[in-house]
Design a protein around this motif. Sequence first.
Motif, PDB file in Angstrom:
ATOM      1  N   THR A   1     -37.339  37.855  32.459  1.00 48.15           N
ATOM      2  CA  THR A   1     -37.970  38.185  33.757  1.00 48.15           C
ATOM      3  C   THR A   1     -39.061  36.975  33.899  1.00 48.15           C
ATOM      4  O   THR A   1     -39.622  36.705  32.979  1.00 48.15           O
ATOM      5  CB  THR A   1     -38.435  39.590  33.947  1.00 48.15           C
ATOM      6  OG1 THR A   1     -37.384  40.542  33.784  1.00 48.15           O
ATOM      7  CG2 THR A   1     -39.251  39.872  35.253  1.00 48.15           C
ATOM      8  N   ARG A   2     -39.222  36.616  35.081  1.00 44.80           N
ATOM      9  CA  ARG A   2     -40.426  35.560  35.374  1.00 44.80           C
ATOM     10  C   ARG A   2     -41.278  35.783  36.716  1.00 44.80           C
ATOM     11  O   ARG A   2     -40.518  36.479  37.500  1.00 44.80           O
ATOM     12  CB  ARG A   2     -39.850  34.332  35.231  1.00 44.80           C
ATOM     13  CG  ARG A   2     -40.865  33.048  35.496  1.00 44.80           C
ATOM     14  CD  ARG A   2     -40.564  31.736  35.091  1.00 44.80           C
ATOM     15  NE  ARG A   2     -41.502  30.742  35.172  1.00 44.80           N
ATOM     16  CZ  ARG A   2     -41.361  29.620  34.815  1.00 44.80           C
ATOM     17  NH1 ARG A   2     -40.164  29.091  34.273  1.00 44.80           N
ATOM     18  NH2 ARG A   2     -42.584  28.625  34.971  1.00 44.80           N
ATOM     19  N   GLU A   3     -42.540  35.865  36.709  1.00 46.19           N
ATOM     20  CA  GLU A   3     -43.410  36.056  37.670  1.00 46.19           C
ATOM     21  C   GLU A   3     -43.705  34.544  38.265  1.00 46.19           C
ATOM     22  O   GLU A   3     -44.323  33.946  37.660  1.00 46.19           O
ATOM     23  CB  GLU A   3     -44.569  37.114  37.579  1.00 46.19           C
ATOM     24  CG  GLU A   3     -45.247  37.044  38.804  1.00 46.19           C
ATOM     25  CD  GLU A   3     -46.491  37.828  38.575  1.00 46.19           C
ATOM     26  OE1 GLU A   3     -46.761  39.133  39.269  1.00 46.19           O
ATOM     27  OE2 GLU A   3     -47.401  37.735  37.805  1.00 46.19           O
ATOM     28  N   LEU A   4     -43.579  34.568  39.492  1.00 50.73           N
ATOM     29  CA  LEU A   4     -43.983  33.157  40.410  1.00 50.73           C
ATOM     30  C   LEU A   4     -45.197  33.384  41.319  1.00 50.73           C
ATOM     31  O   LEU A   4     -44.924  34.419  42.076  1.00 50.73           O
ATOM     32  CB  LEU A   4     -42.922  32.447  40.966  1.00 50.73           C
ATOM     33  CG  LEU A   4     -41.757  31.792  39.948  1.00 50.73           C
ATOM     34  CD1 LEU A   4     -40.264  31.418  40.753  1.00 50.73           C
ATOM     35  CD2 LEU A   4     -42.023  31.180  38.918  1.00 50.73           C
ATOM     36  N   ARG A   5     -46.268  32.792  41.238  1.00 58.03           N
ATOM     37  CA  ARG A   5     -47.229  32.756  42.066  1.00 58.03           C
ATOM     38  C   ARG A   5     -47.450  31.660  42.786  1.00 58.03           C
ATOM     39  O   ARG A   5     -47.715  30.537  42.263  1.00 58.03           O
ATOM     40  CB  ARG A   5     -48.627  33.519  41.343  1.00 58.03           C
ATOM     41  CG  ARG A   5     -48.387  34.847  40.627  1.00 58.03           C
ATOM     42  CD  ARG A   5     -49.815  35.363  40.287  1.00 58.03           C
ATOM     43  NE  ARG A   5     -49.766  36.626  39.595  1.00 58.03           N
ATOM     44  CZ  ARG A   5     -50.600  37.574  39.386  1.00 58.03           C
ATOM     45  NH1 ARG A   5     -51.789  37.168  39.776  1.00 58.03           N
ATOM     46  NH2 ARG A   5     -50.376  38.875  39.060  1.00 58.03           N
ATOM     47  N   PHE A   6     -47.782  31.873  44.201  1.00 57.13           N
ATOM     48  CA  PHE A   6     -47.978  30.499  44.839  1.00 57.13           C
ATOM     49  C   PHE A   6     -48.586  31.209  46.437  1.00 57.13           C
ATOM     50  O   PHE A   6     -48.400  32.155  46.664  1.00 57.13           O
ATOM     51  CB  PHE A   6     -46.986  29.680  45.094  1.00 57.13           C
ATOM     52  CG  PHE A   6     -45.849  30.020  46.228  1.00 57.13           C
ATOM     53  CD1 PHE A   6     -45.730  30.058  47.135  1.00 57.13           C
ATOM     54  CD2 PHE A   6     -44.966  31.014  45.318  1.00 57.13           C
ATOM     55  CE1 PHE A   6     -44.552  30.343  47.975  1.00 57.13           C
ATOM     56  CE2 PHE A   6     -43.804  31.316  45.960  1.00 57.13           C
ATOM     57  CZ  PHE A   6     -43.583  31.133  47.342  1.00 57.13           C
TER      58      PHE A   6
END
Length: 619
Positions: A123-128
């Motif tokens: 699982t990976r979290e991407l923030r932008f």
Amino acid sequence: MLLTFLVVGQLALARGPAPVPAIRPNDNRAAAGQLARGVLTVSLVAQRGLWYPETSAGPGLPLAAFAEEGKPGTAPGPMIRVPAGTDLRVTIRNALEKPMTLRGFQDHGSAALDTFEIAAGATRELRFRANTPGTFLYWGRTEGTPGVIGTSDDALLSGALIVDPPATVPDVDERILVISMVVDTPRAPTPAGEPREREVAAVNGLGWPYTERLDYTVGSSVHWRVINATNAVHPMHLHGFYFTVLSRGDGTRDTVYTESQQRQGVTEFMLPASTMALSWVPTRPGNWLFHCHLIFHIDAKWRLSPVRAADHSNHAMTGMSGLVVGVRVAPTRNVMPAREALARRSLRLLVTERPNVFGAKPGFSFILQEGAMPPAADSVRFPSSTIVLRRHEPTSITVVNRMKTNMASVHWHGIELESYYDGVAGWSGAGERVAPAVAPGDSFVVHMTPDRAGTFIYHTHTDETQQLMSGLYGPLLVLDENAALDTTERLMLIGDGGPTNSPRAAVAAFINGSTDPPPIELRSGQGHRLRLVSISAAHLRRVRLVSESGLEQWRALAKDGADLPPRQSNVRPASVDLGPGETADFEIRRSGREVLTLEIITAPRAAKPHVMRIPVIVR
């Protein structure tokens, strides 16, 4: 390459005791995630499922798809839509057995896309922060080149990413149309001569005739965003009306046009991962189509369900599939139907056939009758007759089918006319008044009063992979009311010279009915209008005017029969890409005697494009 059994029902491909979940169609009416205090939180998962592009009653394909966590997978993936300035926190879990790369999860103000990797089971979290308004997409890959949208097992791993201008309320009636395509190699035997590969295409997860019907009323303001989430090109064509192109994007950036940059068209060529926003106003009631003009992307032979011989008396329902959307326009209340103007001019157009023109395959043509005697039923003419009409002149055209066994129809591509005469048998019209196909020996009278002068096309809308590729297409020119026929104009009709069973087959351009067209002669010091008409079944054509010193220049005049706005009617490098169904007009003006070359390049982005060179002699 995707190898798969076609299955009906979820239990046939179950893994263990639990059935494989269905991948549901997504109409992109609802945004994913939770938006609160300027932050969108959304949890996605890439998982396996069965995709049913022909509804759950038809065959399914086992594929990977995105879903919101805890919900079924969708085709396309969940839509992400936020106002500009929103912070996004996107958690993505890879429930697939392969590593996955992601693109598109970022602000689109930069010149390139980042690539993110997620291992199988991770699982990976991407923030932008999404600061740049526009129409974008995201996609994942589990095989092949990460920067290219997939064609097989991972072809559905994509979705819309819409960023609205700040402090605006999205139009609740705006529609987002996402194009998907899977290249499928069935294990079941294929009919002799048919391609083993099938390009299974859909809009918002469904292929025609199962695609959603879009319903409007005369006078409505229609807004669409179209996203090409495939690794193929698609010239998207609207029947009966012009649309205004509001923006174009390449998947990385989206250019939102100012009013002076906007233009009108009826066919817009879309490269892989490209986007567009458009608007239009339906002014006439009836049934219309919005579809890809690559014939192999709308041919019923590519359906997953077994296809018997198509009933071309109802070509729309039995002869078409894939990238087609039905548009229904209802009349406003208390408005009487428009009365057909009394024709001041009558034409007679014969559909003819001759056997063994393209090897063992027949050739077809449209021939305008001249004089009292019709041409022989087996006479063919390449190219088909050029039809010349007058703006605002009521005209009737009697279409006579002199083919032996084939049904006939004619679509008046780019012409604004009543739906009943639009040329799609079994669909054009409305209610109980739906246009029939023209049976052998029968005829059909078309009424039209062209609203604008320009360069248009007429072509068959029946069994297109055979009839259109074998000659049933021609140029249609509309002149201003009192204009004389201009002998300085040059018309280049770019089509195909014979049928093929594969959309990837290299087919040389057929220019004005010939693979060896004569030189083009121009007069120095005089402006010449070059009318370019592209009506290939499957190929992009690039047209270039070159000299020994390189690329020359010409002045752009019109696109799809619509004059360009003054700021766009400018001198530019003499190169244009034309997809099937597009027309373009340019002015060529040379000051002295010389010899130039007009290049017609088929499949210009291919490793080995085919180039035809036509001498242009300026005297």
